[in-house]
Write a protein that holds these residues in place. Structure first.
Motif, PDB file in Angstrom:
ATOM      1  N   PHE A  38       0.425  -0.949  -0.018  1.00 56.10           N
ATOM      2  CA  PHE A  38       0.107  -0.222  -0.323  1.00 56.10           C
ATOM      3  C   PHE A  38       1.061   1.181   0.383  1.00 56.10           C
ATOM      4  CE2 PHE A  38      -2.225  -3.491   0.947  1.00 56.10           C
ATOM      5  CZ  PHE A  38      -3.943  -2.885   0.790  1.00 56.10           C
ATOM      6  N   VAL A  39       1.705   1.439  -0.492  1.00 56.49           N
ATOM      7  CA  VAL A  39       3.297   2.024  -0.437  1.00 56.49           C
ATOM      8  C   VAL A  39       3.130   2.081  -2.176  1.00 56.49           C
ATOM      9  CG1 VAL A  39       3.647   1.861   1.875  1.00 56.49           C
ATOM     10  CG2 VAL A  39       4.810   1.643   0.035  1.00 56.49           C
ATOM     11  N   PRO A  40       3.832   3.426  -2.845  1.00 62.02           N
ATOM     12  CA  PRO A  40       4.382   3.517  -3.919  1.00 62.02           C
ATOM     13  C   PRO A  40       5.140   2.268  -4.183  1.00 62.02           C
ATOM     14  CG  PRO A  40       3.794   5.778  -2.540  1.00 62.02           C
ATOM     15  CD  PRO A  40       3.766   4.731  -1.781  1.00 62.02           C
ATOM     16  N   ASN A  54       6.472   9.655   2.969  1.00 61.48           N
ATOM     17  CA  ASN A  54       5.713  10.925   2.446  1.00 61.48           C
ATOM     18  C   ASN A  54       5.699  10.048   0.894  1.00 61.48           C
ATOM     19  OD1 ASN A  54       5.882  12.587   0.697  1.00 61.48           O
ATOM     20  ND2 ASN A  54       8.197  13.464   0.281  1.00 61.48           N
ATOM     21  N   LEU A  55       4.357  10.805   0.878  1.00 65.34           N
ATOM     22  CA  LEU A  55       3.919  10.067  -0.972  1.00 65.34           C
ATOM     23  C   LEU A  55       3.582  11.367  -1.174  1.00 65.34           C
ATOM     24  CD1 LEU A  55       0.119   8.217   0.919  1.00 65.34           C
ATOM     25  CD2 LEU A  55       2.377   7.821   0.308  1.00 65.34           C
ATOM     26  N   GLY A  56       4.018  12.021  -1.463  1.00 68.12           N
ATOM     27  CA  GLY A  56       4.284  13.094  -1.940  1.00 68.12           C
ATOM     28  C   GLY A  56       2.592  14.555  -2.223  1.00 68.12           C
ATOM     29  N   ASP A  57       3.156  15.845  -2.656  1.00 59.88           N
ATOM     30  CA  ASP A  57       2.256  16.684  -2.948  1.00 59.88           C
ATOM     31  C   ASP A  57       1.404  16.891  -1.535  1.00 59.88           C
ATOM     32  OD1 ASP A  57      -0.010  18.631  -3.825  1.00 59.88           O
ATOM     33  OD2 ASP A  57      -1.491  17.391  -4.685  1.00 59.88           O
ATOM     34  N   GLY A  58       2.386  16.799  -0.521  1.00 57.99           N
ATOM     35  CA  GLY A  58       2.166  17.121   1.022  1.00 57.99           C
ATOM     36  C   GLY A  58       1.414  16.000   1.818  1.00 57.99           C
ATOM     37  N   ARG A  59       1.402  14.800   1.209  1.00 58.25           N
ATOM     38  CA  ARG A  59       0.745  13.683   1.998  1.00 58.25           C
ATOM     39  C   ARG A  59       1.753  12.623   2.354  1.00 58.25           C
ATOM     40  NH1 ARG A  59      -3.904  13.008   0.238  1.00 58.25           N
ATOM     41  NH2 ARG A  59      -4.530  11.645   1.125  1.00 58.25           N
ATOM     42  N   VAL A  60       0.882  12.138   3.501  1.00 57.23           N
ATOM     43  CA  VAL A  60       2.029  11.214   4.104  1.00 57.23           C
ATOM     44  C   VAL A  60       0.922  10.103   4.642  1.00 57.23           C
ATOM     45  CG1 VAL A  60       3.806  13.195   4.660  1.00 57.23           C
ATOM     46  CG2 VAL A  60       1.849  12.158   6.498  1.00 57.23           C
ATOM     47  N   ALA A  88      -5.287   7.428   1.143  1.00 57.48           N
ATOM     48  CA  ALA A  88      -4.225   7.219   0.122  1.00 57.48           C
ATOM     49  C   ALA A  88      -4.063   6.417  -0.798  1.00 57.48           C
ATOM     50  CB  ALA A  88      -2.665   7.638   1.132  1.00 57.48           C
ATOM     51  N   LEU A  89      -2.948   5.548  -0.472  1.00 58.97           N
ATOM     52  CA  LEU A  89      -3.223   3.860  -1.725  1.00 58.97           C
ATOM     53  C   LEU A  89      -4.259   2.893  -0.633  1.00 58.97           C
ATOM     54  CD1 LEU A  89       0.346   4.491  -2.516  1.00 58.97           C
ATOM     55  CD2 LEU A  89      -1.458   4.494  -4.161  1.00 58.97           C
TER      56      LEU A  89
END
Length: 217
Positions: A38-40, A54-60, A88-89
């Motif tokens: 469930f992560v990139p 960090n998922l990018g674009d201010g998201r974690v 998120a994911l």
């Protein structure tokens, strides 16, 4: 080849249990759900670190300790409907799905919501509805909810979200004040939500959950 199952056990033994989270449903769910799925893809090796991912674009993706302690405070029952905002994911929703009757996961990033649906399906988790829409709007068409959890920092909670929580329901939010944050648990009664401080944590403030700036001349 990385032994993710061993890392999952270590995460629970070194990050979750030492944080006074001992409820069986939470421990069991966090041992069962493959966080690395469930992560990139490029961050699978970092999936079990004890920090926000960090998922990018201010998201974690919230660190395991923070999510576990929020769930501990919420004490979700197996007949309850949960609104998971900023899913998120889909990791948090996958964990909650093992505890609740059903979960509505709200995600406004189209790519992440699509990938979450695919990963949840692949994991045979069939009691999660992935709702693509603005985080601050929630998902009123599926409510009202017994429990609301917000997967990121907030400065204020929109009335639209509070309105979707049943009277007698619970909500967990990570309130940020500058760089400092504290998770608060709220209980909704007839006159609104009464909050109590639970523990300290931190995360970027989600879009739509910043406090409106006061107008100054």
């Amino acid at each position: 080849m990385t032994d993710f199952a061993a890392r999952r056990t270590m995460m629970v033994d070194t990050q979750v249990r030492p944080s006074d989270v001992t409820k069986f449903p939470i421990i069991d769910a966090m041992l069962k759900v493959a966080r690395e799925d469930f992560v990139p893809a490029a961050q699978r090796e970092a999936a079990y670190l004890g920090e926000n991912l960090n998922l990018g674009d201010g998201r974690v993706l919230l660190e395991p300790r923070t999510l576990a302690k929020m769930l501990d405070g919420l004490a979700i029952a197996n007949d309850e409907l949960v609104l998971d905002i900023g899913s998120a994911l889909g990791y948090s929703s996958a964990v909650i799905a093992h505890m609740a009757e059903a979960v509505v996961a709200v995600e406004e990033d189209e790519h992440m919501s699509k990938e979450a649906q695919e990963t949840l399906s692949a994991a045979d988790i069939d009691n999660v509805i992935v709702h693509h829409g603005l985080l601050a709007d929630g998902a009123p068409q599926h409510g009202p909810y017994d429990v609301v959890i917000i997967e990121g920092g907030v400065e204020s909670v929109p009335d639209a979200i509070i309105d979707q929580l049943k009277v007698g329901g619970r909500i967990a939010c990570l309130f940020m004040s500058g760089a400092l944050g504290e998770v608060r648990l709220g209980y909704k009664n007839d006159s609104g939500v009464s909050w109590r401080m639970a523990f300290n944590a931190g995360a970027p403030v989600l879009k739509g959950f910043a406090r409106e700036k006061a107008f100054q001349l």
